[in-house]
Design an enzyme around this catalytic site. Sequence first.
Site, PDB file in Angstrom:
ATOM      1  N   ASN A  24      82.481  39.737  15.541  1.00 36.25           N
ATOM      2  CA  ASN A  24      83.376  40.590  16.280  1.00 36.25           C
ATOM      3  C   ASN A  24      84.524  39.502  16.483  1.00 36.25           C
ATOM      4  OD1 ASN A  24      84.982  41.847  18.669  1.00 36.25           O
ATOM      5  ND2 ASN A  24      84.272  43.439  17.479  1.00 36.25           N
ATOM      6  N   SER A  47      85.722  45.234  13.677  1.00 35.69           N
ATOM      7  CA  SER A  47      86.508  45.245  14.706  1.00 35.69           C
ATOM      8  C   SER A  47      86.437  46.672  15.283  1.00 35.69           C
ATOM      9  CB  SER A  47      87.908  45.469  14.017  1.00 35.69           C
ATOM     10  OG  SER A  47      88.849  45.767  14.912  1.00 35.69           O
ATOM     11  N   GLU A  48      86.315  46.724  16.687  1.00 33.45           N
ATOM     12  CA  GLU A  48      85.610  48.008  17.441  1.00 33.45           C
ATOM     13  C   GLU A  48      86.450  49.264  17.398  1.00 33.45           C
ATOM     14  OE1 GLU A  48      87.110  45.140  20.927  1.00 33.45           O
ATOM     15  OE2 GLU A  48      86.488  44.902  18.896  1.00 33.45           O
ATOM     16  N   ASN A  49      87.623  49.459  16.662  1.00 31.46           N
ATOM     17  CA  ASN A  49      88.401  50.284  16.428  1.00 31.46           C
ATOM     18  C   ASN A  49      87.797  51.033  15.192  1.00 31.46           C
ATOM     19  OD1 ASN A  49      89.542  48.450  14.943  1.00 31.46           O
ATOM     20  ND2 ASN A  49      91.408  49.635  14.623  1.00 31.46           N
TER      21      ASN A  49
END
Length: 222
Positions: A24, A47-49
Amino acid sequence: MTKLTNAQIAWRVAQDIPDGAYANLGIGFPEMVVQYKPKGRTVIYHSENGILDFGERPAQGQENWDLINAGKKPVTLNPGAAIFHQADSFAIVRGGHLDVAVLGAFQVSARGDIANWKRDPNDIPAVGGAMDLVHGAGEVFVIAEHVTKQGEPKLVEQCSFPLTGVGCVTRVYTSLAVIHIFAQGFVLREKLPSISFDDLQSVTGAPLHVEGDVADLIVPDL
């Protein structure tokens, strides 16, 4: 004082993310790391989205603004990439499925604490996904200038900013050096050949330990 540019620091970090790793990249400066993946190496960026296996930023004019990372920057997708709900994305983080998280920081302590958010009355005071990332990833790499704009050390004995995580940082890549963190504190692995150990120590807020040879920090012109 001679120092690395942000692009050069990002390049140096990219060399240490191992083949086959799930990684990440934090919002801002760490996002540059994707541009410098070594040729022939496979790294699956998260990606944390809700994206897994994104690639380099698209060429100017080729951006798809429906396809962005958590920092609202346009990205490309590699063959086989996946897009999914944000809740599933954080299940990846919290489930321990990431090998590396690369984050920026205001401060890193000698015991591996990280402070990378602040209370800002002009903005929403929030730590965001970083608190999950520092405890969910196998390793945490911090990417930062060695000192602040005011010349104060970012590598300190104890953080004075609100903490994001405790004892979680494993390596720090700065504009002057590469430093690993072990039980004894900061261990110097590489430094710019143009700076002496004493000068580097003078801009570091905690003792630097040396174990074996310290390599020259050599990067390409970028």
